[in-house]
Write an enzyme that holds these catalytic residues in place. Structure first.
Site, PDB file in Angstrom:
ATOM      1  N   ASP A  55      24.408   9.660  42.252  1.00 30.87           N
ATOM      2  CA  ASP A  55      24.219  10.963  42.886  1.00 30.87           C
ATOM      3  C   ASP A  55      24.320  10.676  44.373  1.00 30.87           C
ATOM      4  OD1 ASP A  55      23.071  13.105  44.320  1.00 30.87           O
ATOM      5  OD2 ASP A  55      22.032  13.778  42.518  1.00 30.87           O
ATOM      6  N   HIS A  56      25.412  11.082  44.994  1.00 26.31           N
ATOM      7  CA  HIS A  56      25.653  10.582  46.355  1.00 26.31           C
ATOM      8  C   HIS A  56      24.597  11.054  47.351  1.00 26.31           C
ATOM      9  CE1 HIS A  56      27.680  14.431  47.235  1.00 26.31           C
ATOM     10  NE2 HIS A  56      27.563  14.119  48.511  1.00 26.31           N
ATOM     11  N   HIS A 103      21.901  17.120  42.954  1.00 18.17           N
ATOM     12  CA  HIS A 103      21.460  16.971  44.341  1.00 18.17           C
ATOM     13  C   HIS A 103      20.161  17.731  44.653  1.00 18.17           C
ATOM     14  CE1 HIS A 103      25.403  15.396  44.398  1.00 18.17           C
ATOM     15  NE2 HIS A 103      26.051  16.476  44.756  1.00 18.17           N
TER      16      HIS A 103
HETATM   17  C1  BG6 Z   1      29.495  17.331  45.521  1.00 18.03           C
HETATM   18  C2  BG6 Z   1      29.903  18.646  44.934  1.00 18.03           C
HETATM   19  O1  BG6 Z   1      28.726  16.594  44.608  1.00 18.03           O
HETATM   20  O2  BG6 Z   1      28.735  17.555  46.688  1.00 18.03           O
HETATM   21  C3  BG6 Z   1      30.669  19.467  45.950  1.00 18.03           C
HETATM   22  O3  BG6 Z   1      30.693  18.426  43.789  1.00 18.03           O
HETATM   23  C4  BG6 Z   1      29.896  19.600  47.228  1.00 18.03           C
HETATM   24  O4  BG6 Z   1      30.982  20.746  45.425  1.00 18.03           O
HETATM   25  C5  BG6 Z   1      29.435  18.229  47.706  1.00 18.03           C
HETATM   26  O5  BG6 Z   1      30.741  20.199  48.187  1.00 18.03           O
HETATM   27  C6  BG6 Z   1      28.524  18.340  48.896  1.00 18.03           C
HETATM   28  O6  BG6 Z   1      28.275  17.067  49.394  1.00 18.03           O
HETATM   29  P1  BG6 Z   1      27.991  16.813  50.917  1.00 18.03           P
HETATM   30  O7  BG6 Z   1      27.710  15.355  51.001  1.00 18.03           O
HETATM   31  O8  BG6 Z   1      29.190  17.240  51.677  1.00 18.03           O
HETATM   32  O9  BG6 Z   1      26.800  17.666  51.243  1.00 18.03           O
END
Ligand code: BG6
Length: 529
Positions: free
Chosen positions: A216-217, A279
Protein backbone atom coordinates in the site's frame (compact mmCIF):
# COMPACT_ATOMS: atom_id res chain seq x y z
CA UNK A 1 11.93 -2.45 12.64
CA UNK A 2 12.94 -6.05 12.36
CA UNK A 3 15.82 -7.45 10.36
CA UNK A 4 18.21 -5.72 8.07
CA UNK A 5 19.54 -3.12 10.49
CA UNK A 6 23.25 -3.60 10.40
CA UNK A 7 26.31 -1.53 11.02
CA UNK A 8 27.57 -2.16 7.53
CA UNK A 9 28.54 -0.18 4.52
CA UNK A 10 26.32 -0.45 1.49
CA UNK A 11 27.86 -0.82 -1.87
CA UNK A 12 26.54 -1.00 -5.37
CA UNK A 13 29.09 -2.12 -7.89
CA UNK A 14 31.86 0.28 -8.72
CA UNK A 15 29.84 3.42 -8.02
CA UNK A 16 29.84 2.72 -4.33
CA UNK A 17 33.29 2.97 -3.00
CA UNK A 18 32.05 4.66 0.10
CA UNK A 19 28.74 4.44 1.90
CA UNK A 20 28.61 8.05 2.92
CA UNK A 21 25.50 10.12 3.16
CA UNK A 22 22.52 7.85 3.12
CA UNK A 23 19.91 10.56 3.55
CA UNK A 24 17.18 8.17 4.70
CA UNK A 25 19.05 6.93 7.72
CA UNK A 26 21.38 9.78 8.42
CA UNK A 27 21.49 10.50 12.09
CA UNK A 28 20.55 6.99 13.09
CA UNK A 29 24.11 5.85 12.79
CA UNK A 30 22.96 2.70 11.05
CA UNK A 31 22.72 1.64 7.47
CA UNK A 32 20.07 -0.72 6.23
CA UNK A 33 21.55 -3.08 3.70
CA UNK A 34 20.12 -5.71 1.43
CA UNK A 35 21.84 -8.90 0.39
CA UNK A 36 22.64 -9.42 -3.29
CA UNK A 37 19.35 -10.36 -4.95
CA UNK A 38 17.25 -10.35 -8.10
CA UNK A 39 13.97 -8.52 -8.51
CA UNK A 40 11.69 -10.13 -11.07
CA UNK A 41 9.01 -7.73 -12.28
CA UNK A 42 5.92 -9.31 -13.80
CA UNK A 43 4.23 -6.72 -15.98
CA UNK A 44 7.58 -5.17 -16.86
CA UNK A 45 6.25 -3.22 -19.83
CA UNK A 46 3.37 -1.69 -17.85
CA UNK A 47 2.74 1.72 -16.44
CA UNK A 48 3.64 0.96 -12.82
CA UNK A 49 7.04 -0.42 -13.79
CA UNK A 50 7.82 2.62 -15.88
CA UNK A 51 6.44 5.35 -13.66
CA UNK A 52 7.27 3.98 -10.24
CA UNK A 53 9.34 0.82 -9.94
CA UNK A 54 12.33 1.51 -12.17
CA UNK A 55 12.55 5.19 -11.12
CA UNK A 56 12.51 4.00 -7.49
CA UNK A 57 15.31 1.52 -8.20
CA UNK A 58 17.33 4.20 -9.93
CA UNK A 59 16.92 6.55 -6.94
CA UNK A 60 17.92 3.76 -4.55
CA UNK A 61 21.00 3.19 -6.69
CA UNK A 62 21.73 6.90 -6.54
CA UNK A 63 21.60 6.74 -2.74
CA UNK A 64 23.84 3.66 -2.82
CA UNK A 65 21.19 1.54 -1.21
CA UNK A 66 21.19 -1.36 -3.66
CA UNK A 67 23.44 -4.33 -2.99
CA UNK A 68 26.27 -5.61 -5.14
CA UNK A 69 25.12 -7.89 -7.90
CA UNK A 70 21.57 -6.49 -7.79
CA UNK A 71 19.70 -7.57 -10.93
CA UNK A 72 16.31 -6.85 -12.43
CA UNK A 73 14.46 -9.33 -14.60
CA UNK A 74 11.55 -7.89 -16.55
CA UNK A 75 8.89 -10.45 -17.43
CA UNK A 76 6.09 -9.59 -19.87
CA UNK A 77 4.40 -10.72 -23.06
CA UNK A 78 5.94 -8.27 -25.49
CA UNK A 79 8.93 -9.58 -27.44
CA UNK A 80 11.90 -7.48 -26.34
CA UNK A 81 15.60 -8.07 -26.02
CA UNK A 82 17.46 -7.19 -22.83
CA UNK A 83 18.75 -4.06 -24.60
CA UNK A 84 15.32 -3.00 -25.81
CA UNK A 85 13.84 -3.45 -22.35
CA UNK A 86 16.66 -1.44 -20.79
CA UNK A 87 16.29 1.34 -23.34
CA UNK A 88 12.54 1.36 -22.85
CA UNK A 89 12.79 1.86 -19.10
CA UNK A 90 15.67 4.31 -19.45
CA UNK A 91 13.44 6.74 -21.31
CA UNK A 92 10.73 6.70 -18.68
CA UNK A 93 13.15 6.95 -15.77
CA UNK A 94 14.55 10.05 -17.43
CA UNK A 95 11.00 11.37 -17.36
CA UNK A 96 9.71 10.17 -13.96
CA UNK A 97 12.73 10.06 -11.68
CA UNK A 98 12.40 12.53 -8.81
CA UNK A 99 16.04 13.51 -9.37
CA UNK A 100 17.13 14.66 -12.79
CA UNK A 101 19.06 14.63 -15.01
CA UNK A 102 20.03 10.97 -14.86
CA UNK A 103 23.51 10.27 -13.61
CA UNK A 104 24.95 8.12 -16.44
CA UNK A 105 27.35 6.21 -14.19
CA UNK A 106 24.59 5.20 -11.79
CA UNK A 107 22.20 4.39 -14.58
CA UNK A 108 24.75 2.26 -16.45
CA UNK A 109 25.54 0.36 -13.32
CA UNK A 110 21.86 -0.43 -12.77
CA UNK A 111 21.24 -1.14 -16.46
CA UNK A 112 24.09 -3.65 -16.55
CA UNK A 113 22.03 -5.89 -14.29
CA UNK A 114 18.82 -5.68 -16.34
CA UNK A 115 17.39 -8.68 -18.19
CA UNK A 116 14.18 -9.53 -19.91
CA UNK A 117 12.16 -12.72 -20.25
CA UNK A 118 9.37 -12.79 -22.77
CA UNK A 119 6.61 -14.99 -21.48
CA UNK A 120 2.96 -15.59 -20.96
CA UNK A 121 1.82 -15.48 -17.34
CA UNK A 122 -0.16 -18.68 -17.83
CA UNK A 123 2.50 -20.64 -19.70
CA UNK A 124 4.61 -23.04 -17.59
CA UNK A 125 7.43 -23.02 -20.14
CA UNK A 126 8.01 -19.32 -19.61
CA UNK A 127 8.73 -20.05 -15.95
CA UNK A 128 11.29 -22.67 -16.91
CA UNK A 129 13.03 -19.99 -18.97
CA UNK A 130 12.87 -17.68 -15.98
CA UNK A 131 14.25 -20.34 -13.63
CA UNK A 132 17.21 -20.93 -15.95
CA UNK A 133 18.03 -17.23 -16.06
CA UNK A 134 17.73 -16.93 -12.28
CA UNK A 135 20.09 -19.88 -11.85
CA UNK A 136 22.60 -18.18 -14.17
CA UNK A 137 22.38 -14.92 -12.22
CA UNK A 138 22.96 -16.75 -8.96
CA UNK A 139 26.21 -18.05 -10.40
CA UNK A 140 27.41 -14.93 -12.18
CA UNK A 141 26.13 -12.22 -9.82
CA UNK A 142 26.35 -14.02 -6.50
CA UNK A 143 22.64 -13.58 -5.81
CA UNK A 144 22.52 -16.99 -4.04
CA UNK A 145 18.86 -17.69 -4.72
CA UNK A 146 17.66 -14.38 -3.18
CA UNK A 147 14.61 -13.34 -5.19
CA UNK A 148 11.79 -10.87 -5.07
CA UNK A 149 8.86 -11.52 -7.38
CA UNK A 150 6.99 -8.26 -7.95
CA UNK A 151 3.47 -8.60 -9.36
CA UNK A 152 2.95 -5.33 -11.23
CA UNK A 153 0.30 -6.81 -13.51
CA UNK A 154 -3.46 -6.43 -13.64
CA UNK A 155 -4.94 -8.49 -10.78
CA UNK A 156 -6.43 -10.97 -13.26
CA UNK A 157 -2.90 -12.34 -13.77
CA UNK A 158 -2.09 -12.85 -10.05
CA UNK A 159 -3.43 -16.37 -9.71
CA UNK A 160 -1.62 -17.69 -12.77
CA UNK A 161 1.67 -16.16 -11.70
CA UNK A 162 1.43 -17.42 -8.12
CA UNK A 163 0.45 -20.90 -9.25
CA UNK A 164 3.18 -21.13 -11.89
CA UNK A 165 5.89 -19.84 -9.59
CA UNK A 166 4.91 -22.66 -7.24
CA UNK A 167 4.85 -25.25 -10.03
CA UNK A 168 8.26 -24.17 -11.26
CA UNK A 169 9.71 -24.63 -7.76
CA UNK A 170 10.49 -20.92 -7.54
CA UNK A 171 8.48 -20.15 -4.40
CA UNK A 172 10.55 -21.89 -1.74
CA UNK A 173 11.02 -19.70 1.32
CA UNK A 174 14.61 -20.78 1.82
CA UNK A 175 17.08 -22.41 -0.50
CA UNK A 176 19.73 -24.90 0.46
CA UNK A 177 22.42 -22.24 0.03
CA UNK A 178 20.51 -19.86 2.34
CA UNK A 179 18.69 -17.83 -0.35
CA UNK A 180 15.20 -16.43 0.23
CA UNK A 181 12.12 -15.75 -1.89
CA UNK A 182 9.62 -12.93 -1.40
CA UNK A 183 6.53 -11.89 -3.32
CA UNK A 184 5.12 -8.37 -3.63
CA UNK A 185 1.48 -7.90 -4.58
CA UNK A 186 -0.03 -4.64 -5.69
CA UNK A 187 -3.53 -3.49 -5.02
CA UNK A 188 -6.37 -4.06 -5.71
CA UNK A 189 -6.10 -7.12 -3.52
CA UNK A 190 -9.46 -8.68 -4.34
CA UNK A 191 -12.67 -6.84 -5.11
CA UNK A 192 -14.56 -7.72 -1.92
CA UNK A 193 -14.09 -9.87 1.17
CA UNK A 194 -14.76 -13.17 -0.60
CA UNK A 195 -12.33 -12.54 -3.46
CA UNK A 196 -9.65 -11.18 -1.11
CA UNK A 197 -9.97 -14.32 1.04
CA UNK A 198 -9.82 -16.50 -2.01
CA UNK A 199 -6.67 -14.76 -3.24
CA UNK A 200 -5.12 -15.07 0.23
CA UNK A 201 -5.87 -18.78 0.24
CA UNK A 202 -4.31 -19.30 -3.18
CA UNK A 203 -1.32 -17.23 -2.18
CA UNK A 204 -0.80 -19.08 1.08
CA UNK A 205 -0.87 -22.41 -0.75
CA UNK A 206 2.37 -21.34 -2.46
CA UNK A 207 4.01 -18.62 -0.33
CA UNK A 208 3.83 -18.28 3.41
CA UNK A 209 2.86 -15.06 5.14
CA UNK A 210 6.45 -14.05 5.98
CA UNK A 211 7.27 -14.16 2.28
CA UNK A 212 4.27 -12.05 1.31
CA UNK A 213 4.41 -8.25 0.95
CA UNK A 214 1.01 -6.68 0.15
CA UNK A 215 1.91 -3.17 -0.86
CA UNK A 216 0.00 0.00 0.00
CA UNK A 217 2.11 2.88 -1.23
CA UNK A 218 0.62 5.29 1.34
CA UNK A 219 2.56 3.44 4.03
CA UNK A 220 5.78 4.34 2.23
CA UNK A 221 5.08 8.07 2.51
CA UNK A 222 7.35 9.77 5.05
CA UNK A 223 4.47 11.74 6.52
CA UNK A 224 2.34 8.64 7.01
CA UNK A 225 5.18 6.93 8.85
CA UNK A 226 5.60 10.08 10.89
CA UNK A 227 2.15 9.53 12.41
CA UNK A 228 3.75 6.79 14.51
CA UNK A 229 6.76 8.91 15.43
CA UNK A 230 4.58 11.90 16.28
CA UNK A 231 2.35 9.82 18.51
CA UNK A 232 4.85 7.49 20.13
CA UNK A 233 8.09 9.47 20.30
CA UNK A 234 6.51 12.42 22.12
CA UNK A 235 4.96 12.59 25.56
CA UNK A 236 2.60 15.47 25.10
CA UNK A 237 0.12 14.24 22.50
CA UNK A 238 -0.76 10.73 23.60
CA UNK A 239 -2.50 11.71 26.88
CA UNK A 240 -5.06 13.75 24.92
CA UNK A 241 -5.38 11.32 22.01
CA UNK A 242 -8.69 9.83 23.12
CA UNK A 243 -12.41 10.32 23.66
CA UNK A 244 -11.88 12.57 26.68
CA UNK A 245 -10.30 15.28 24.55
CA UNK A 246 -11.01 14.53 20.90
CA UNK A 247 -14.27 15.76 19.44
CA UNK A 248 -13.84 14.09 16.07
CA UNK A 249 -11.29 13.18 13.41
CA UNK A 250 -11.42 14.08 9.71
CA UNK A 251 -9.33 12.22 7.17
CA UNK A 252 -9.33 13.74 3.70
CA UNK A 253 -7.65 12.45 0.57
CA UNK A 254 -8.57 14.96 -2.12
CA UNK A 255 -7.35 14.66 -5.68
CA UNK A 256 -7.86 17.21 -8.41
CA UNK A 257 -7.04 14.74 -11.17
CA UNK A 258 -9.78 12.75 -12.84
CA UNK A 259 -9.70 9.11 -13.83
CA UNK A 260 -7.07 9.75 -16.55
CA UNK A 261 -6.42 6.70 -18.74
CA UNK A 262 -7.37 4.17 -16.09
CA UNK A 263 -11.07 3.76 -16.78
CA UNK A 264 -10.62 0.08 -17.64
CA UNK A 265 -9.67 -0.62 -14.04
CA UNK A 266 -11.52 2.21 -12.31
CA UNK A 267 -14.97 1.48 -13.74
CA UNK A 268 -15.05 -1.80 -11.84
CA UNK A 269 -13.38 -0.44 -8.72
CA UNK A 270 -14.62 3.05 -7.91
CA UNK A 271 -13.18 5.15 -5.14
CA UNK A 272 -14.40 2.82 -2.42
CA UNK A 273 -12.09 0.02 -3.61
CA UNK A 274 -9.40 2.24 -5.09
CA UNK A 275 -8.81 4.48 -2.06
CA UNK A 276 -11.01 3.63 0.93
CA UNK A 277 -10.24 -0.07 1.37
CA UNK A 278 -6.51 0.56 1.45
CA UNK A 279 -5.09 4.08 1.81
CA UNK A 280 -7.91 5.53 3.93
CA UNK A 281 -8.16 2.48 6.19
CA UNK A 282 -4.40 2.50 6.76
CA UNK A 283 -4.38 6.15 7.76
CA UNK A 284 -7.33 5.59 10.05
CA UNK A 285 -5.62 2.59 11.66
CA UNK A 286 -2.37 4.48 12.28
CA UNK A 287 -4.27 7.40 13.77
CA UNK A 288 -6.43 5.32 16.07
CA UNK A 289 -4.19 2.39 17.06
CA UNK A 290 -2.89 1.70 20.56
CA UNK A 291 0.84 1.97 21.21
CA UNK A 292 2.46 -1.24 19.95
CA UNK A 293 4.55 -3.31 22.36
CA UNK A 294 7.54 -2.98 20.04
CA UNK A 295 8.45 -1.18 16.85
CA UNK A 296 8.33 -4.29 14.74
CA UNK A 297 6.21 -5.63 11.93
CA UNK A 298 3.90 -7.87 13.88
CA UNK A 299 3.46 -5.68 16.93
CA UNK A 300 2.44 -2.71 14.76
CA UNK A 301 0.17 -4.74 12.55
CA UNK A 302 -1.46 -6.39 15.59
CA UNK A 303 -2.56 -2.97 16.79
CA UNK A 304 -3.70 -1.78 13.37
CA UNK A 305 -5.85 -4.82 12.83
CA UNK A 306 -7.51 -4.30 16.22
CA UNK A 307 -8.65 -0.85 15.09
CA UNK A 308 -10.12 -2.22 11.88
CA UNK A 309 -11.92 -4.93 13.81
CA UNK A 310 -13.32 -2.37 16.23
CA UNK A 311 -15.25 -0.73 13.38
CA UNK A 312 -18.49 -2.64 13.09
CA UNK A 313 -19.62 -3.51 9.58
CA UNK A 314 -22.46 -1.23 8.50
CA UNK A 315 -25.97 -2.43 7.68
CA UNK A 316 -27.99 -0.86 4.87
CA UNK A 317 -29.51 1.70 7.22
CA UNK A 318 -26.09 2.78 8.48
CA UNK A 319 -24.92 3.02 4.90
CA UNK A 320 -27.88 5.24 4.00
CA UNK A 321 -27.18 7.52 6.96
CA UNK A 322 -23.43 7.53 7.17
CA UNK A 323 -22.00 6.93 3.70
CA UNK A 324 -22.23 9.32 0.75
CA UNK A 325 -21.12 8.38 -2.73
CA UNK A 326 -20.65 10.73 -5.61
CA UNK A 327 -19.58 10.97 -9.22
CA UNK A 328 -18.20 14.10 -10.82
CA UNK A 329 -19.88 15.90 -13.66
CA UNK A 330 -18.27 18.52 -15.91
CA UNK A 331 -16.77 21.54 -14.18
CA UNK A 332 -13.60 23.48 -13.94
CA UNK A 333 -10.31 22.96 -12.10
CA UNK A 334 -7.82 25.80 -11.83
CA UNK A 335 -9.84 27.75 -14.35
CA UNK A 336 -9.80 24.97 -16.92
CA UNK A 337 -12.89 23.21 -18.13
CA UNK A 338 -12.88 19.47 -17.51
CA UNK A 339 -15.31 16.81 -18.64
CA UNK A 340 -17.51 14.76 -16.37
CA UNK A 341 -16.63 11.19 -15.42
CA UNK A 342 -19.16 9.74 -17.85
CA UNK A 343 -17.49 11.61 -20.70
CA UNK A 344 -14.01 10.33 -19.89
CA UNK A 345 -12.34 7.92 -22.32
CA UNK A 346 -13.59 4.32 -22.08
CA UNK A 347 -16.15 5.15 -19.38
CA UNK A 348 -19.67 3.84 -19.81
CA UNK A 349 -21.84 6.92 -20.53
CA UNK A 350 -24.32 5.63 -17.93
CA UNK A 351 -21.68 4.58 -15.43
CA UNK A 352 -22.69 4.36 -11.78
CA UNK A 353 -19.09 4.13 -10.54
CA UNK A 354 -18.29 6.26 -7.51
CA UNK A 355 -15.53 8.86 -7.80
CA UNK A 356 -16.19 10.31 -4.34
CA UNK A 357 -16.96 8.69 -1.00
CA UNK A 358 -17.50 10.27 2.41
CA UNK A 359 -18.41 8.35 5.53
CA UNK A 360 -18.72 8.50 9.27
CA UNK A 361 -17.22 5.59 11.17
CA UNK A 362 -16.87 4.69 14.83
CA UNK A 363 -13.96 2.82 16.34
CA UNK A 364 -15.75 1.03 19.11
CA UNK A 365 -13.20 0.62 21.86
CA UNK A 366 -12.30 2.26 25.17
CA UNK A 367 -10.18 4.94 23.60
CA UNK A 368 -12.55 6.04 20.86
CA UNK A 369 -16.12 5.14 21.83
CA UNK A 370 -18.54 7.74 20.34
CA UNK A 371 -15.82 9.77 18.60
CA UNK A 372 -16.75 10.05 14.92
CA UNK A 373 -14.09 9.49 12.29
CA UNK A 374 -15.15 11.28 9.11
CA UNK A 375 -13.44 10.04 5.97
CA UNK A 376 -13.64 11.73 2.60
CA UNK A 377 -11.90 11.05 -0.69
CA UNK A 378 -12.64 11.94 -4.26
CA UNK A 379 -11.37 12.74 -7.69
CA UNK A 380 -11.74 16.11 -9.37
CA UNK A 381 -11.97 17.99 -6.08
CA UNK A 382 -10.57 21.54 -6.08
CA UNK A 383 -7.10 20.64 -4.77
CA UNK A 384 -4.73 17.76 -4.21
CA UNK A 385 -4.44 17.45 -0.45
CA UNK A 386 -4.23 14.64 2.07
CA UNK A 387 -4.77 15.54 5.67
CA UNK A 388 -5.63 13.99 9.02
CA UNK A 389 -7.24 16.57 11.30
CA UNK A 390 -7.96 15.98 14.97
CA UNK A 391 -10.47 18.42 16.34
CA UNK A 392 -10.43 18.74 20.11
CA UNK A 393 -13.40 19.32 22.39
CA UNK A 394 -14.39 22.81 23.48
CA UNK A 395 -13.05 24.10 26.78
CA UNK A 396 -15.29 23.10 29.69
CA UNK A 397 -16.00 26.68 30.77
CA UNK A 398 -16.24 29.64 28.40
CA UNK A 399 -14.37 31.97 30.71
CA UNK A 400 -14.07 34.80 28.24
CA UNK A 401 -17.75 35.09 27.41
CA UNK A 402 -18.29 37.66 30.16
CA UNK A 403 -15.67 39.79 28.43
CA UNK A 404 -17.63 39.83 25.21
CA UNK A 405 -15.95 36.89 23.45
CA UNK A 406 -18.79 35.16 21.67
CA UNK A 407 -17.47 31.71 20.84
CA UNK A 408 -14.13 30.00 20.97
CA UNK A 409 -12.78 27.98 18.11
CA UNK A 410 -11.84 24.42 18.99
CA UNK A 411 -8.19 23.40 18.81
CA UNK A 412 -7.23 21.47 15.71
CA UNK A 413 -4.15 19.43 15.09
CA UNK A 414 -3.72 18.81 11.38
CA UNK A 415 -1.23 16.34 9.98
CA UNK A 416 -0.69 17.38 6.39
CA UNK A 417 0.37 14.28 4.54
CA UNK A 418 0.76 15.89 1.11
CA UNK A 419 1.56 17.93 -0.88
CA UNK A 420 2.69 20.60 1.59
CA UNK A 421 3.95 18.17 4.23
CA UNK A 422 3.73 19.41 7.78
CA UNK A 423 1.89 19.57 11.07
CA UNK A 424 -0.21 22.51 12.21
CA UNK A 425 -1.70 23.15 15.62
CA UNK A 426 -4.46 25.70 15.74
CA UNK A 427 -5.07 27.41 19.07
CA UNK A 428 -6.65 30.57 20.45
CA UNK A 429 -4.62 33.65 21.14
CA UNK A 430 -5.26 37.15 22.46
CA UNK A 431 -5.18 39.85 19.82
CA UNK A 432 -2.87 42.58 21.14
CA UNK A 433 -5.12 45.45 22.22
CA UNK A 434 -6.66 46.91 25.37
CA UNK A 435 -9.81 44.87 24.75
CA UNK A 436 -10.12 41.13 25.18
CA UNK A 437 -10.33 39.85 21.65
CA UNK A 438 -9.31 36.34 20.63
CA UNK A 439 -8.23 34.91 17.33
CA UNK A 440 -7.14 31.45 16.16
CA UNK A 441 -3.48 31.21 15.24
CA UNK A 442 -1.34 28.38 13.92
CA UNK A 443 1.81 26.78 15.15
CA UNK A 444 3.36 25.37 12.04
CA UNK A 445 5.94 22.72 11.31
CA UNK A 446 7.00 22.22 7.67
CA UNK A 447 9.13 19.27 6.66
CA UNK A 448 10.77 21.22 3.88
CA UNK A 449 11.88 24.04 6.19
CA UNK A 450 12.92 21.75 9.04
CA UNK A 451 14.87 19.17 7.10
CA UNK A 452 15.56 20.78 3.76
CA UNK A 453 15.38 17.45 1.92
CA UNK A 454 12.98 16.22 -0.63
CA UNK A 455 11.22 13.12 0.76
CA UNK A 456 11.93 9.89 -1.10
CA UNK A 457 9.13 8.45 -3.20
CA UNK A 458 7.07 5.91 -1.28
CA UNK A 459 8.16 3.13 -3.66
CA UNK A 460 11.82 3.69 -2.87
CA UNK A 461 11.26 3.09 0.80
CA UNK A 462 8.96 0.11 0.25
CA UNK A 463 11.16 -1.65 -2.31
CA UNK A 464 14.14 -1.27 -0.02
CA UNK A 465 12.12 -2.78 2.84
CA UNK A 466 11.26 -5.78 0.68
CA UNK A 467 14.90 -6.29 -0.29
CA UNK A 468 15.85 -6.12 3.38
CA UNK A 469 12.97 -8.29 4.54
CA UNK A 470 11.13 -5.77 6.71
CA UNK A 471 7.36 -6.17 6.38
CA UNK A 472 6.35 -3.49 8.89
CA UNK A 473 4.93 -1.24 6.18
CA UNK A 474 3.05 -3.99 4.34
CA UNK A 475 -0.45 -5.20 4.96
CA UNK A 476 -0.88 -8.53 6.69
CA UNK A 477 -3.52 -11.03 5.67
CA UNK A 478 -5.82 -10.40 8.65
CA UNK A 479 -5.52 -6.65 8.13
CA UNK A 480 -6.53 -6.75 4.49
CA UNK A 481 -9.47 -9.00 5.32
CA UNK A 482 -10.59 -6.76 8.21
CA UNK A 483 -10.56 -3.74 5.88
CA UNK A 484 -12.55 -5.68 3.29
CA UNK A 485 -15.10 -6.75 5.92
CA UNK A 486 -16.01 -3.11 6.46
CA UNK A 487 -15.87 -2.09 2.81
CA UNK A 488 -17.89 -5.11 1.70
CA UNK A 489 -20.62 -4.17 4.18
CA UNK A 490 -20.83 -0.78 2.44
CA UNK A 491 -20.87 -2.38 -1.01
CA UNK A 492 -23.69 -4.67 0.19
CA UNK A 493 -25.60 -1.66 1.46
CA UNK A 494 -25.23 0.06 -1.91
CA UNK A 495 -26.63 -3.02 -3.64
CA UNK A 496 -29.97 -2.65 -1.87
CA UNK A 497 -30.24 1.12 -1.60
CA UNK A 498 -31.62 3.27 -4.42
CA UNK A 499 -28.61 4.66 -6.33
CA UNK A 500 -28.02 8.41 -6.22
CA UNK A 501 -28.60 10.34 -9.41
CA UNK A 502 -25.14 10.67 -10.94
CA UNK A 503 -23.36 12.95 -11.62
CA UNK A 504 -24.00 14.62 -8.28
CA UNK A 505 -21.05 16.97 -7.93
CA UNK A 506 -19.35 19.38 -10.22
CA UNK A 507 -15.69 18.85 -10.99
CA UNK A 508 -13.78 21.40 -8.94
CA UNK A 509 -16.25 21.35 -6.05
CA UNK A 510 -15.90 19.60 -2.68
CA UNK A 511 -18.25 16.74 -3.58
CA UNK A 512 -21.97 16.11 -3.35
CA UNK A 513 -24.14 18.28 -1.17
CA UNK A 514 -25.12 15.14 0.76
CA UNK A 515 -21.59 15.04 2.20
CA UNK A 516 -22.02 18.55 3.63
CA UNK A 517 -25.48 17.62 4.89
CA UNK A 518 -24.12 14.56 6.70
CA UNK A 519 -21.76 16.85 8.61
CA UNK A 520 -24.41 19.51 9.17
CA UNK A 521 -26.65 16.92 10.85
CA UNK A 522 -23.86 16.51 13.41
CA UNK A 523 -23.43 20.27 13.67
CA UNK A 524 -20.01 20.07 12.12
CA UNK A 525 -18.32 21.15 8.88
CA UNK A 526 -15.66 19.67 6.63
CA UNK A 527 -12.34 21.38 6.66
CA UNK A 528 -10.97 23.01 3.51
CA UNK A 529 -7.41 21.74 3.36
C1 BG6 B 1 -3.59 4.98 -6.13
C2 BG6 B 1 -4.95 5.02 -6.77
O1 BG6 B 1 -3.47 3.87 -5.29
O2 BG6 B 1 -3.39 6.15 -5.38
C3 BG6 B 1 -5.10 6.27 -7.62
O3 BG6 B 1 -5.14 3.87 -7.55
C4 BG6 B 1 -4.77 7.50 -6.83
O4 BG6 B 1 -6.41 6.35 -8.15
C5 BG6 B 1 -3.42 7.34 -6.14
O5 BG6 B 1 -4.73 8.59 -7.73
C6 BG6 B 1 -3.14 8.49 -5.22
O6 BG6 B 1 -1.83 8.38 -4.75
P1 BG6 B 1 -0.98 9.64 -4.37
O7 BG6 B 1 0.30 9.07 -3.86
O8 BG6 B 1 -0.82 10.46 -5.60
O9 BG6 B 1 -1.77 10.36 -3.32
Amino acid sequence: MTGGLQKLNTSFDEINDSALGNPLWEGLGIQRTAEPCVMVIFGATGDLTHRKLIPALYNLALDRLLPNGFSVVGFARRPLTDQQFTQDVHDTVAQYSRRKPLDPTVWNSLAKGMHYVQGDFGDEKSYEKLATLLGDLDRTQGTSGNRVFYLATPPTAYEDIIHNLGQAGLARQHWAGGGWTRIVIEKPFGTDLATARDLNTKLSAVFNEEQTYRIDHYLGKETVQNILVFRFANTIFEPIWNRQYVDHVQITVAENLGVEERAGYYEGAGTIRDMVQNHMMQQLALTAMEPPVAFDANAIRDEKVKVLRAIKPLDARDVAERVVRGQYGPGSINGEHVVGYRQEQKVNPNSTTDTFVAMKLFVENWRWQDVPFYLRTGKRLPVRATEIAIRFKPVPLQLFRQMGVAALEQNILALQIQPDEGITLKFESKVPSARMRLRSVNMDFRYSAAFGVQPADAYERLILDVLIGDSTLFTRRDEVEAAWTLVTSILDGWKVLPPPVFPNYEAGSWGPIAAQQMMARDDRVWRRP
